[in-house]
Design a protein around this motif. Structure first.
Motif, PDB file in Angstrom:
ATOM      1  N   CYS A  57     -15.910  46.160 -45.166  1.00 57.60           N
ATOM      2  CA  CYS A  57     -16.773  46.612 -46.443  1.00 57.60           C
ATOM      3  C   CYS A  57     -16.978  45.728 -47.636  1.00 57.60           C
ATOM      4  O   CYS A  57     -18.026  45.808 -48.269  1.00 57.60           O
ATOM      5  CB  CYS A  57     -16.382  48.249 -46.963  1.00 57.60           C
ATOM      6  N   PHE A  63     -20.896  45.616 -51.676  1.00 59.08           N
ATOM      7  CA  PHE A  63     -20.062  46.713 -51.832  1.00 59.08           C
ATOM      8  C   PHE A  63     -18.966  46.005 -52.322  1.00 59.08           C
ATOM      9  O   PHE A  63     -18.198  45.058 -51.741  1.00 59.08           O
ATOM     10  CB  PHE A  63     -19.764  47.698 -50.948  1.00 59.08           C
ATOM     11  N   CYS A  68     -14.106  52.999 -49.032  1.00 59.50           N
ATOM     12  CA  CYS A  68     -15.029  53.968 -49.783  1.00 59.50           C
ATOM     13  C   CYS A  68     -13.874  55.062 -49.932  1.00 59.50           C
ATOM     14  O   CYS A  68     -13.532  55.593 -49.068  1.00 59.50           O
ATOM     15  CB  CYS A  68     -16.117  54.370 -48.670  1.00 59.50           C
ATOM     16  N   HIS A  77     -19.575  56.502 -49.459  1.00 60.52           N
ATOM     17  CA  HIS A  77     -19.670  55.409 -50.555  1.00 60.52           C
ATOM     18  C   HIS A  77     -19.270  55.568 -51.772  1.00 60.52           C
ATOM     19  O   HIS A  77     -19.810  54.782 -52.883  1.00 60.52           O
ATOM     20  CB  HIS A  77     -21.036  54.824 -50.201  1.00 60.52           C
ATOM     21  N   VAL A  96     -13.658  50.562 -42.921  1.00 61.22           N
ATOM     22  CA  VAL A  96     -14.045  49.488 -41.708  1.00 61.22           C
ATOM     23  C   VAL A  96     -13.196  48.085 -41.730  1.00 61.22           C
ATOM     24  O   VAL A  96     -13.184  47.543 -42.739  1.00 61.22           O
ATOM     25  CB  VAL A  96     -15.512  48.891 -41.764  1.00 61.22           C
ATOM     26  N   ASP A 105     -13.657  51.518 -37.334  1.00 57.41           N
ATOM     27  CA  ASP A 105     -14.216  52.239 -38.342  1.00 57.41           C
ATOM     28  C   ASP A 105     -14.012  54.053 -38.298  1.00 57.41           C
ATOM     29  O   ASP A 105     -14.289  54.569 -37.257  1.00 57.41           O
ATOM     30  CB  ASP A 105     -16.032  52.306 -38.488  1.00 57.41           C
ATOM     31  N   HIS A 168     -23.335  55.424 -35.695  1.00 50.07           N
ATOM     32  CA  HIS A 168     -23.879  54.148 -35.308  1.00 50.07           C
ATOM     33  C   HIS A 168     -23.196  53.700 -34.266  1.00 50.07           C
ATOM     34  O   HIS A 168     -21.865  53.703 -34.387  1.00 50.07           O
ATOM     35  CB  HIS A 168     -23.952  53.143 -36.649  1.00 50.07           C
ATOM     36  N   HIS A 175     -22.316  47.842 -38.033  1.00 54.52           N
ATOM     37  CA  HIS A 175     -23.534  48.697 -37.829  1.00 54.52           C
ATOM     38  C   HIS A 175     -24.297  48.113 -36.626  1.00 54.52           C
ATOM     39  O   HIS A 175     -24.931  47.131 -36.861  1.00 54.52           O
ATOM     40  CB  HIS A 175     -24.628  48.968 -38.774  1.00 54.52           C
ATOM     41  N   GLU A 201     -19.623  60.438 -36.942  1.00 56.80           N
ATOM     42  CA  GLU A 201     -19.494  60.761 -38.151  1.00 56.80           C
ATOM     43  C   GLU A 201     -19.994  61.837 -39.006  1.00 56.80           C
ATOM     44  O   GLU A 201     -20.834  61.506 -39.920  1.00 56.80           O
ATOM     45  CB  GLU A 201     -19.323  59.491 -39.149  1.00 56.80           C
ATOM     46  N   TRP A 218     -24.756  53.353 -54.928  1.00 56.88           N
ATOM     47  CA  TRP A 218     -24.013  53.412 -53.817  1.00 56.88           C
ATOM     48  C   TRP A 218     -23.373  54.956 -53.555  1.00 56.88           C
ATOM     49  O   TRP A 218     -23.436  55.456 -52.547  1.00 56.88           O
ATOM     50  CB  TRP A 218     -22.518  52.749 -53.993  1.00 56.88           C
ATOM     51  N   GLU A 232     -14.861  60.752 -39.381  1.00 58.41           N
ATOM     52  CA  GLU A 232     -15.419  59.674 -38.416  1.00 58.41           C
ATOM     53  C   GLU A 232     -14.421  58.977 -37.290  1.00 58.41           C
ATOM     54  O   GLU A 232     -13.229  58.721 -37.779  1.00 58.41           O
ATOM     55  CB  GLU A 232     -16.052  58.519 -39.232  1.00 58.41           C
TER      56      GLU A 232
HETATM   57  N1  MF3 Z   1     -17.772  53.108 -43.055  1.00 60.63           N
HETATM   58  C1  MF3 Z   1     -19.108  53.389 -43.368  1.00 60.63           C
HETATM   59  C2  MF3 Z   1     -19.852  53.762 -42.158  1.00 60.63           C
HETATM   60  O1  MF3 Z   1     -19.502  54.467 -41.339  1.00 60.63           O
HETATM   61  C3  MF3 Z   1     -19.516  52.094 -44.225  1.00 60.63           C
HETATM   62  C4  MF3 Z   1     -19.217  51.689 -45.420  1.00 60.63           C
HETATM   63  S1  MF3 Z   1     -20.599  51.259 -46.363  1.00 60.63           S
HETATM   64  C5  MF3 Z   1     -20.040  49.849 -47.126  1.00 60.63           C
HETATM   65  O2  MF3 Z   1     -20.954  53.374 -41.974  1.00 60.63           O
HETATM   66  F1  MF3 Z   1     -20.746  49.261 -47.747  1.00 60.63           F
HETATM   67  F2  MF3 Z   1     -18.967  50.251 -47.724  1.00 60.63           F
HETATM   68  F3  MF3 Z   1     -19.293  48.899 -46.037  1.00 60.63           F
END
Ligand code: MF3
Ligand code: CO
Length: 251
Positions: A57, A63, A68, A77, A96, A105, A168, A175, A201, A218, A232
């Motif tokens: 992330c 970010f 997050c 976020h 992630v 993730d 996703h 993603h 999620e 964000w 998730e």
């Molecule tokens: N973990 C989030 C997801 O499930 C993504 C984090 S957004 C970020 O998609 F910008 F912090 F990476």
């Protein structure tokens, strides 16, 4: 394009997922009254790097952090910072991690000390909504079967389903295709096949499902200020069902 992972890739994704699980297990005892979200982030960032992982992330579309951290009315976020968490709060830790080129993730909502019954209800049923979605994960079913199951369970329990964000596919990138919405119609969308890896999620709210994004561009919060929860897992579709690649190590 939806990719099918080879056995070798699946093995690497299992390892990435396990590091995500271990990080959640590692941070759990620190989630206590008085700590700031930025301290939680620093602890996790160091843990990830020490264990050979990459905090994906951090730097993703600007970010700034590894985690997050989303407290109470923050849906997703939340940017780690000076916010202090207190007894009675709930906080979602979403992370992630890249490991040997593959991503894992997972997000969990945690209680800080004793929380009220409404927050308990929200947490319990958001996690259960994720498991309702998981029940639909098998070859031959479609993404819409997962989406519908999550939505039905959430709405039957009077919780709001956030629609602007979704699950996703995942692999080398955090993603990938397909999108996995938390609302939908059975028997629609891409077919599930063995070797696909997806993140499911649900993001559910205690009040209305409407959200807004703060000026930092964000932080996603509920419009009515009600609490939100988010669970998730990274999930592999197998020949006869699924395998959770980010298993909880505490239950
Ligand atoms: N973990 C989030 C997801 O499930 C993504 C984090 S957004 C970020 O998609 F910008 F912090 F990476
Ligand atoms: Co995700």
């Amino acid at each position: 394009m939806i990719t099918i992972k080879s056995e070798r890739e699946i093995d690497l994704m299992r390892k990435a997922g396990m590091l995500v699980s271990k990080m959640h297990q590692f941070i759990k005892p620190y989630i206590k009254d008085g700590i700031t979200t930025k301290e939680l982030d620093k602890l996790c960032d160091d843990f990830i790097v020490k264990n050979g992982g990459v905090p994906t992330c951090k730097g993703y579309e600007g970010f700034p952090c590894a985690l997050c951290t989303s407290v109470n009315e923050v849906v997703v976020h939340g940017i780690p910072g000076d916010r202090v968490i207190h007894d009675g709060d709930i906080i979602t830790i979403d992370v992630v991690i890249g490991y040997n080129g593959y991503q894992g993730d997972a997000a969990w909502t945690y209680a800080v000390g004793d929380i009220d019954d409404n927050k308990k209800y929200l947490m319990e049923h958001t996690e259960k909504a994720l498991y309702e979605g998981l029940k639909e994960v098998k070859p031959g079913n479609r993404i819409g079967d997962i989406s519908y199951a999550v939505q039905k369970y959430a709405e039957d329990h009077n919780l709001g389903v956030v629609r602007e964000l979704c699950g996703h596919g995942i692999g080398r990138e955090m993603h990938e295709d397909p999108e996995v919405p938390n609302y939908g119609v059975p028997n629609t969308g891409p077919k599930l096949k063995p070797g696909m890896v997806i993140c499911i999620e649900p993001m559910l709210t205690f009040g209305h499902r409407q959200i807004t994004v703060l000026d930092d561009e964000w932080t996603v919060v509920t419009l009515d200020g009600s609490d939100a929860a988010h669970y998730e897992h990274t999930v592999l579709i197998t020949e006869d069902g699924y395998e959770i690649l980010t298993p909880r190590l505490d239950s």
